[in-house]
Design a protein around this motif. Sequence first.
Motif, PDB file in Angstrom:
ATOM      1  N   ASP A 260       0.817  -1.216   0.000  1.00  0.00           N
ATOM      2  CA  ASP A 260       0.000   0.000   0.000  1.00  0.00           C
ATOM      3  C   ASP A 260       0.850   1.265   0.000  1.00  0.00           C
ATOM      4  OD1 ASP A 260       1.058   0.022   2.544  1.00  0.00           O
ATOM      5  OD2 ASP A 260      -0.861  -0.050   3.591  1.00  0.00           O
ATOM      6  N   LEU A 261       2.118   1.141  -0.317  1.00  0.00           N
ATOM      7  CA  LEU A 261       3.056   2.264  -0.261  1.00  0.00           C
ATOM      8  C   LEU A 261       2.747   3.297  -1.346  1.00  0.00           C
ATOM      9  CD1 LEU A 261       6.831   1.990   0.331  1.00  0.00           C
ATOM     10  CD2 LEU A 261       6.076   3.070  -1.774  1.00  0.00           C
ATOM     11  N   VAL A 262       2.905   4.577  -0.998  1.00  0.00           N
ATOM     12  CA  VAL A 262       2.711   5.668  -1.962  1.00  0.00           C
ATOM     13  C   VAL A 262       3.844   6.679  -1.832  1.00  0.00           C
ATOM     14  CG1 VAL A 262       0.196   5.468  -2.027  1.00  0.00           C
ATOM     15  CG2 VAL A 262       1.250   6.977  -0.354  1.00  0.00           C
ATOM     16  N   GLY A 263       4.135   7.355  -2.924  1.00  0.00           N
ATOM     17  CA  GLY A 263       5.169   8.380  -2.906  1.00  0.00           C
ATOM     18  C   GLY A 263       4.696   9.625  -3.634  1.00  0.00           C
ATOM     19  N   THR A 264       5.136  10.771  -3.155  1.00  0.00           N
ATOM     20  CA  THR A 264       4.648  12.041  -3.694  1.00  0.00           C
ATOM     21  C   THR A 264       5.740  13.095  -3.678  1.00  0.00           C
ATOM     22  OG1 THR A 264       2.463  11.558  -2.736  1.00  0.00           O
ATOM     23  CG2 THR A 264       2.856  13.817  -3.472  1.00  0.00           C
ATOM     24  N   VAL A 265       5.779  13.895  -4.719  1.00  0.00           N
ATOM     25  CA  VAL A 265       6.501  15.161  -4.693  1.00  0.00           C
ATOM     26  C   VAL A 265       5.430  16.236  -4.788  1.00  0.00           C
ATOM     27  CG1 VAL A 265       8.110  16.691  -5.877  1.00  0.00           C
ATOM     28  CG2 VAL A 265       8.619  14.244  -5.692  1.00  0.00           C
ATOM     29  N   GLY A 266       5.216  16.957  -3.676  1.00  0.00           N
ATOM     30  CA  GLY A 266       4.063  17.844  -3.603  1.00  0.00           C
ATOM     31  C   GLY A 266       4.382  19.321  -3.595  1.00  0.00           C
ATOM     32  N   LYS A 267       5.637  19.680  -3.648  1.00  0.00           N
ATOM     33  CA  LYS A 267       5.989  21.095  -3.576  1.00  0.00           C
ATOM     34  C   LYS A 267       7.285  21.314  -4.335  1.00  0.00           C
ATOM     35  CE  LYS A 267       7.091  24.738  -0.222  1.00  0.00           C
ATOM     36  NZ  LYS A 267       7.296  25.054   1.205  1.00  0.00           N
ATOM     37  N   LEU A 268       7.289  22.267  -5.259  1.00  0.00           N
ATOM     38  CA  LEU A 268       8.500  22.608  -6.001  1.00  0.00           C
ATOM     39  C   LEU A 268       8.741  24.107  -5.980  1.00  0.00           C
ATOM     40  CD1 LEU A 268       7.211  20.011  -7.814  1.00  0.00           C
ATOM     41  CD2 LEU A 268       9.306  20.473  -9.074  1.00  0.00           C
ATOM     42  N   ASN A 269       9.998  24.487  -5.837  1.00  0.00           N
ATOM     43  CA  ASN A 269      10.413  25.880  -5.981  1.00  0.00           C
ATOM     44  C   ASN A 269      11.527  25.923  -7.018  1.00  0.00           C
ATOM     45  OD1 ASN A 269       8.744  27.045  -3.910  1.00  0.00           O
ATOM     46  ND2 ASN A 269      10.076  26.078  -2.413  1.00  0.00           N
ATOM     47  N   VAL A 270      11.355  26.781  -8.019  1.00  0.00           N
ATOM     48  CA  VAL A 270      12.309  26.875  -9.117  1.00  0.00           C
ATOM     49  C   VAL A 270      13.048  28.208  -9.017  1.00  0.00           C
ATOM     50  CG1 VAL A 270      12.574  26.856 -11.627  1.00  0.00           C
ATOM     51  CG2 VAL A 270      10.770  25.482 -10.554  1.00  0.00           C
ATOM     52  N   PHE A 271      14.354  28.168  -9.180  1.00  0.00           N
ATOM     53  CA  PHE A 271      15.181  29.376  -9.107  1.00  0.00           C
ATOM     54  C   PHE A 271      16.005  29.501 -10.380  1.00  0.00           C
ATOM     55  CE2 PHE A 271      14.638  27.573  -4.870  1.00  0.00           C
ATOM     56  CZ  PHE A 271      14.102  28.635  -4.171  1.00  0.00           C
TER      57      PHE A 271
END
Length: 413
Positions: A260-271
């Motif tokens: 039942d494992l899940v993975g997320t990238v939920g926030k990005l900041n670009v410079f």
Amino acid sequence: MEINVERLLQDIERYSAYGASDVGGVSRPSFSEADREVRCLFIQELKEMGLAVTVDGAANIWGKKKGKGNKKGSIVIGSHLDTVPNGGKYDGALGTLMAKELIKTLFEKGVVLHHDLEIVSFTAEESNDFNLATFGSRSFTGKLTVEELEKASDHNGKMLKDELKKVGGGLDKFPMMRTMAKEKKAFIELHIEQGKRLESSNCSVAIVDRFVGMYRSNVRVVGQSNHSGTTMMEHRADALTAAAEMVLEVERQCKEDDSDLVGTVGKLNVFPNATNIIPGQVEFHFEVRGGEEKRIYQVVEKVKEKWKILAEHRGVDFHEDVFLEQAPILLDPSVVDILKNTAEEMNEQNITMSSMAIHDAVHMASVAQTAMLFVKSINGKSHCPEEYSAKEDIRKAGNLMLKSIINLDKNLL
């Protein structure tokens, strides 16, 4: 003996009018006007049922139905009544109003437990303007202290301690919760699933035996900023395109895991985040949740191995700062078994699953023997006006919980 599901559904509709939005949702954040109104309604109805009502320091609302007195301690049922902005009418409210319905049913059938039976509505379970999610249950279980909360305020400068006073709580009443916590023997929280696992399994109800563990880190991808027009494609070290591949790798590795494992990238900041400059740096939050700690770290390591290859190929570097490593929290096996055995006794189809989200039960598990029941969420919708659980699913879950409470009362010493 069964719950009156029609009465329960009427309760859900009545309560959803407090904070109702024009687009069909419910906005009832803690300490809002709608929250204060629904608290008054809830307290009034508990008193009309003949329950002894207490509002503790965190403004959690407790209603007690006395038992026979031959077994010490309380069995507690309930959840929360606050909502996210423009949320649904079932998240939290279903569990709290179900608890009220269960106690009404026991009254009507003349059933008196050996233990005291208590209903609770916890304060500020949802994320809020004070940045204190699960505030009520964390405070009740000693995980938030008066010293930490003395200067807490929202974005308008309102002090938490003042808002607590308005709804019957107060930092001066925090010591009472330590004494109250010692009386709580068991806690069962019923909640909508907020996902599609039950629907996929064609089940109405799930027995929750654990809260997933969580790994979170801040990842910084460092490339080279340069002119977007004059730098040829083969000469670039673009941090954003590298980060994009890294994000996809998270998805790929988590999909390959069969748990039942899940993975997320939920926030990005670009410079520097400009139209005519190749991104030189990207920061993002990386999260993996799962019911088994070993699997979490196996996937995290696979992801980072792939990231190293990607970084070398694209001419960038990456750095990771881990800021949360939370092991899975197992709920009480004896209470879980009572729920399972009761479902078998009733021939009620069910599955056992982990809770992927945090609920008040995770904190109550530190002071009482705790478990949860999930009710099917249609289309997995939650935190939105489309949130919905069907009448028959609610009925089945309610009757399972009713019978389980009676069995729990018999089996707990």
